[in-house]
Motif scaffolding. Structure first.
Motif, PDB file in Angstrom:
ATOM      1  N   ASP A  60      -5.871  -8.604   3.688  1.00 55.70           N
ATOM      2  CA  ASP A  60      -7.238  -8.701   2.849  1.00 55.70           C
ATOM      3  C   ASP A  60      -7.013 -10.012   2.116  1.00 55.70           C
ATOM      4  OD1 ASP A  60      -9.065  -8.716   0.726  1.00 55.70           O
ATOM      5  OD2 ASP A  60      -8.737  -6.492   0.670  1.00 55.70           O
ATOM      6  N   SER A 110     -10.180  -8.735   6.318  1.00 53.79           N
ATOM      7  CA  SER A 110     -10.959  -8.678   5.516  1.00 53.79           C
ATOM      8  C   SER A 110     -11.448  -9.538   4.149  1.00 53.79           C
ATOM      9  CB  SER A 110     -11.261  -7.159   4.997  1.00 53.79           C
ATOM     10  OG  SER A 110     -10.089  -6.959   4.180  1.00 53.79           O
ATOM     11  N   TRP A 147      -5.889 -10.483  -1.472  1.00 55.12           N
ATOM     12  CA  TRP A 147      -4.607 -10.535  -1.899  1.00 55.12           C
ATOM     13  C   TRP A 147      -3.969 -12.155  -2.055  1.00 55.12           C
ATOM     14  CZ3 TRP A 147      -2.950  -6.982   2.868  1.00 55.12           C
ATOM     15  CH2 TRP A 147      -3.140  -5.975   2.707  1.00 55.12           C
ATOM     16  N   TRP A 194      -3.155  -5.886   9.065  1.00 57.32           N
ATOM     17  CA  TRP A 194      -4.070  -6.004   8.053  1.00 57.32           C
ATOM     18  C   TRP A 194      -3.774  -6.951   6.885  1.00 57.32           C
ATOM     19  CZ3 TRP A 194      -5.783  -2.340   3.362  1.00 57.32           C
ATOM     20  CH2 TRP A 194      -7.056  -2.833   2.778  1.00 57.32           C
ATOM     21  N   SER A 250      -8.880  -0.295   5.300  1.00 54.52           N
ATOM     22  CA  SER A 250      -7.401   0.545   4.816  1.00 54.52           C
ATOM     23  C   SER A 250      -7.601   1.613   5.673  1.00 54.52           C
ATOM     24  CB  SER A 250      -7.341   0.610   3.528  1.00 54.52           C
ATOM     25  OG  SER A 250      -8.419   1.722   3.078  1.00 54.52           O
ATOM     26  N   SER A 280     -12.551  -3.119   1.915  1.00 48.77           N
ATOM     27  CA  SER A 280     -11.191  -2.618   1.693  1.00 48.77           C
ATOM     28  C   SER A 280     -10.925  -1.256   2.086  1.00 48.77           C
ATOM     29  CB  SER A 280     -10.654  -3.011   0.360  1.00 48.77           C
ATOM     30  OG  SER A 280     -10.757  -4.307   0.094  1.00 48.77           O
TER      31      SER A 280
END
Length: 166
Positions: A33, A76, A36, A31, A20, A16
């Motif tokens: 993740d 990611s 999330w 992006w 980021s 991250s």
């Protein structure tokens, strides 16, 4: 051609943190993740929740890949098994993209140091260490982050993505 950049690595390795910053360096990028998609209270790993999370990942990645604005789609997540990666990619049928798979790696010593700085629990550190070996055999390009400043890691990562230095 649009690039789908999948970044994996054990918890605490810096996915991250790196992504980021990297996605902000590239125009027309987005992006997601994977963590999330697991933000729920209580956090409960059930078959129903695993299916829901994977469906959400497929949906979001497909939307990003279909959107003509984006040239770079970053995803990611821990992804500690090749089968998980295969499952993600299987849900992206019919999309044209160049796939770039990068695993962030570090030594156990560096991992423990980073995770303690982030105030991670001992059980989280233990679980992350156990998964370190899984990544060595995966069919991905490895980016070793040991002893490197974040700026250098970002520079190396960008070079891999933009210049195709895989």
């Amino acid at each position: 051609m649009k690039k789908l950049v999948i970044v994996n690595g054990t918890m605490g390795v810096g996915k991250s943190t790196i992504v980021s910053e990297v996605y902000k360096e590239l125009q027309n990028s987005v992006w997601l993740d994977g963590d999330w998609c697991w933000q729920m209270n209580p956090w409960n790993v059930t078959e129903e929740n695993k299916l829901m999370v994977m469906n959400n990942i497929h949906y979001i990645l497909n939307q990003y890949l279909e959107n003509s604005m984006f040239e770079y789609v970053f995803f990611s997540w821990v992804i500690h098994k090749e089968s998980i990666l295969d499952e993600i990619l299987a849900g992206l049928i019919g999309k044209e993209y160049q796939l770039i798979k990068v695993t962030l790696m570090c030594s156990e010593e560096n991992l423990v140091k980073r995770m303690r700085q982030d105030a991670r629990s001992e059980s989280q550190i233990e679980n992350s260490i156990k998964r370190l070996e899984n990544y060595k055999e995966m069919n991905t390009k490895k980016l070793n982050t040991n002893g490197k400043e974040i700026d250098l890691i970002i520079k190396e990562f960008l070079h891999m993505i933009v210049e195709g230095n895989l």
